[in-house]
Write a protein that holds these residues in place. Structure first.
Motif, PDB file in Angstrom:
ATOM      1  N   LEU A  86       1.901   0.564 -15.137  1.00 35.55           N
ATOM      2  CA  LEU A  86       1.924  -0.172 -16.337  1.00 35.55           C
ATOM      3  C   LEU A  86       2.230  -1.815 -16.149  1.00 35.55           C
ATOM      4  N   GLN A  87       2.955  -1.849 -14.901  1.00 39.28           N
ATOM      5  CA  GLN A  87       3.258  -3.259 -14.343  1.00 39.28           C
ATOM      6  C   GLN A  87       2.301  -3.716 -13.558  1.00 39.28           C
ATOM      7  N   ASP A  88       2.022  -4.860 -13.390  1.00 42.40           N
ATOM      8  CA  ASP A  88       1.060  -5.529 -12.597  1.00 42.40           C
ATOM      9  C   ASP A  88       1.346  -5.695 -11.156  1.00 42.40           C
ATOM     10  N   THR A  89       2.532  -5.863 -11.065  1.00 37.12           N
ATOM     11  CA  THR A  89       3.411  -6.463  -9.656  1.00 37.12           C
ATOM     12  C   THR A  89       3.128  -5.275  -8.705  1.00 37.12           C
ATOM     13  N   PRO A  90       2.553  -5.430  -7.614  1.00 35.82           N
ATOM     14  CA  PRO A  90       2.440  -4.521  -6.449  1.00 35.82           C
ATOM     15  C   PRO A  90       3.927  -4.212  -5.975  1.00 35.82           C
ATOM     16  N   LEU A 110      -4.766  -7.946   9.399  1.00 37.15           N
ATOM     17  CA  LEU A 110      -4.844  -8.464   7.990  1.00 37.15           C
ATOM     18  C   LEU A 110      -3.582  -8.107   7.161  1.00 37.15           C
ATOM     19  N   VAL A 111      -2.784  -7.249   7.766  1.00 33.69           N
ATOM     20  CA  VAL A 111      -1.579  -6.771   7.198  1.00 33.69           C
ATOM     21  C   VAL A 111      -0.588  -7.981   7.021  1.00 33.69           C
ATOM     22  N   PRO A 112      -0.131  -8.781   7.906  1.00 31.70           N
ATOM     23  CA  PRO A 112       0.771  -9.938   7.790  1.00 31.70           C
ATOM     24  C   PRO A 112       0.520 -10.740   6.337  1.00 31.70           C
ATOM     25  N   ALA A 113      -0.676 -10.855   6.190  1.00 37.16           N
ATOM     26  CA  ALA A 113      -1.037 -11.992   5.085  1.00 37.16           C
ATOM     27  C   ALA A 113      -0.910 -11.178   3.711  1.00 37.16           C
ATOM     28  N   PHE A 114      -1.228  -9.732   3.902  1.00 40.16           N
ATOM     29  CA  PHE A 114      -1.045  -9.125   2.640  1.00 40.16           C
ATOM     30  C   PHE A 114       0.498  -8.881   2.484  1.00 40.16           C
ATOM     31  N   ALA A 115       1.259  -8.900   3.420  1.00 40.65           N
ATOM     32  CA  ALA A 115       2.910  -8.513   3.288  1.00 40.65           C
ATOM     33  C   ALA A 115       3.362  -9.682   2.650  1.00 40.65           C
ATOM     34  N   ALA A 116       2.855 -10.817   3.115  1.00 43.43           N
ATOM     35  CA  ALA A 116       3.389 -12.071   2.698  1.00 43.43           C
ATOM     36  C   ALA A 116       2.995 -12.607   1.219  1.00 43.43           C
ATOM     37  N   ARG A 117       1.983 -12.172   0.756  1.00 42.33           N
ATOM     38  CA  ARG A 117       1.520 -12.260  -0.403  1.00 42.33           C
ATOM     39  C   ARG A 117       2.159 -11.388  -1.525  1.00 42.33           C
ATOM     40  N   TYR A 118       2.591 -10.111  -0.901  1.00 49.98           N
ATOM     41  CA  TYR A 118       3.352  -9.135  -1.962  1.00 49.98           C
ATOM     42  C   TYR A 118       4.685  -8.717  -1.059  1.00 49.98           C
ATOM     43  N   PRO A 119       5.689  -9.654  -1.373  1.00 53.35           N
ATOM     44  CA  PRO A 119       6.945  -9.221  -0.541  1.00 53.35           C
ATOM     45  C   PRO A 119       7.667  -7.931  -1.040  1.00 53.35           C
ATOM     46  N   GLU A 120       7.103  -7.548  -2.295  1.00 54.14           N
ATOM     47  CA  GLU A 120       7.910  -6.215  -2.855  1.00 54.14           C
ATOM     48  C   GLU A 120       7.114  -4.886  -2.274  1.00 54.14           C
ATOM     49  N   VAL A 121       6.105  -5.015  -1.386  1.00 50.71           N
ATOM     50  CA  VAL A 121       5.596  -3.915  -0.945  1.00 50.71           C
ATOM     51  C   VAL A 121       6.218  -3.771   0.524  1.00 50.71           C
ATOM     52  N   ASP A 122       6.411  -2.718   0.948  1.00 50.80           N
ATOM     53  CA  ASP A 122       7.033  -2.296   2.066  1.00 50.80           C
ATOM     54  C   ASP A 122       5.861  -1.178   2.850  1.00 50.80           C
ATOM     55  N   ILE A 123       5.500  -1.921   4.025  1.00 50.92           N
ATOM     56  CA  ILE A 123       4.352  -1.199   4.653  1.00 50.92           C
ATOM     57  C   ILE A 123       4.805  -0.420   5.936  1.00 50.92           C
ATOM     58  N   GLU A 124       3.983   0.787   6.150  1.00 53.16           N
ATOM     59  CA  GLU A 124       4.024   1.632   7.294  1.00 53.16           C
ATOM     60  C   GLU A 124       2.549   1.699   7.532  1.00 53.16           C
ATOM     61  N   LEU A 125       2.203   1.214   8.978  1.00 57.85           N
ATOM     62  CA  LEU A 125       0.861   1.349   9.488  1.00 57.85           C
ATOM     63  C   LEU A 125       0.782   2.518  10.389  1.00 57.85           C
TER      64      LEU A 125
END
Length: 309
Positions: A86-90, A110-125
């Protein structure tokens, strides 16, 4: 609530291969996870896990129970994310799976730019050529080619990647350039074997709009695209590779195209069956802001990337 804790500890222990690893994933102590499972086994009146010092396995009852309850934790996570959506922030953990070559050469950069744009998302690839199980492995989104698509997953197309037949300048100097696909039977060809089902990657062509598959000499076979690429650059033979791998190597003069408009050969002959890649997720309810943001990021960055797409 105790039953839910037990089910969660049991499922994660099976998925992770140990109670300790499950505890780390759940953010609790191994003792707490073990106690949760013990209470669940006591309530059910049966043992679910066989515990040894080196290995954790399921009993027959455990396998039956796991198949019945493995979806519960995932459904609870979906319920929680549905509220947060319901909140818009990823935000939150995002687990991505991708095939090895496309994951290394296209997704990972492409992951680093995504991570920089959305600092509240923790990524596992997760980079693997096997077909991943979204539920059992906790995968949020997987990047797959067409042959790996499943009817249970929602798929959004990311890109169409042309396939290119190429060799090193050294190989051409030693063995000559095939004038037509039928000449490949007299050359050393480096063939990819699909890890998922073990079949060889077919080399098909279009000539004047007609599809044909010439016989080729499979001199070297490998289930790893990057390995085949390295051997091709070393002069071992001719390979069929995705444009996302070949194009930078063509610019550096390390590889030479053998068929198609840029090869100097018969332009009526082109490679066929390009690879279509898709972003996949479980269902439309699972498309949380973080998943939607990642897929949009991929689509935006891959749009129009390959001229033959």
């Amino acid at each position: 609530m105790d039953t839910l804790r037990g089910i969660e500890s049991f499922i994660r222990s099976v998925e992770e291969g140990s109670i300790a690893a499950a505890a780390r994933r759940l953010g609790i102590t191994p003792a707490a996870a073990s106690q949760n499972i013990a209470r669940l086994e006591r309530d059910l009146g049966t043992r679910l896990l066989q515990r040894t010092t080196r290995k954790l396995g399921m009993t027959e009852s455990g396998r039956v129970y796991f198949d019945r309850v493995r979806h519960i934790v995932h459904d609870l996570e979906l319920a929680a994310t549905a509220i947060s959506s319901l909140q818009d922030t990823p935000r939150g953990p995002l687990k991505i799976a991708a095939s090895v070559a496309f994951g290394r050469h296209v997704v990972a950069p492409l992951v680093p730019a995504f991570a920089a744009r959305y600092p509240e998302v923790d990524i596992e690839l997760v980079i693997t050529d096997r077909v991943t199980d979204h539920i059992a492995e906790g995968i949020d989104v997987s990047v797959r080619f067409a042959d790996q698509l499943e009817p249970s997953l929602v798929a959004r197309k990311l890109a169409t990647v042309p396939m290119m037949i190429c060799a090193s300048p050294d190989y051409i100097a030693r063995k000559g350039r095939p004038a037509r696909p039928e000449d490949l039977i007299h050359h050393d060809c480096l063939i990819y074997r699909f890890a998922a089902h073990g079949r060889l990657f077919r080399w098909t062509f279009l000539r004047d709009g007609l599809l044909f598959e010439p016989e080729v000499h499979a001199r070297i076979v490998s289930n790893d695209i990057d390995t085949l690429t390295e051997m091709t650059m070393a002069g071992a033979g001719i390979a069929r590779l995705g444009a996302f791998i070949v194009e930078p190597l063509l610019k550096r003069g390390l590889l030479v195209p053998l068929f198609g408009p840029s090869s100097g050969a018969d332009t009526a002959i082109t490679g066929h069956a390009p690879f279509d890649f898709y972003a996949c997720y479980l269902d439309r309810h699972a498309q949380t802001p973080k998943i939607r943001a990642f897929i949009d990021h991929m689509v935006q960055n891959l749009k129009g990337r390959w001229s033959g797409a």
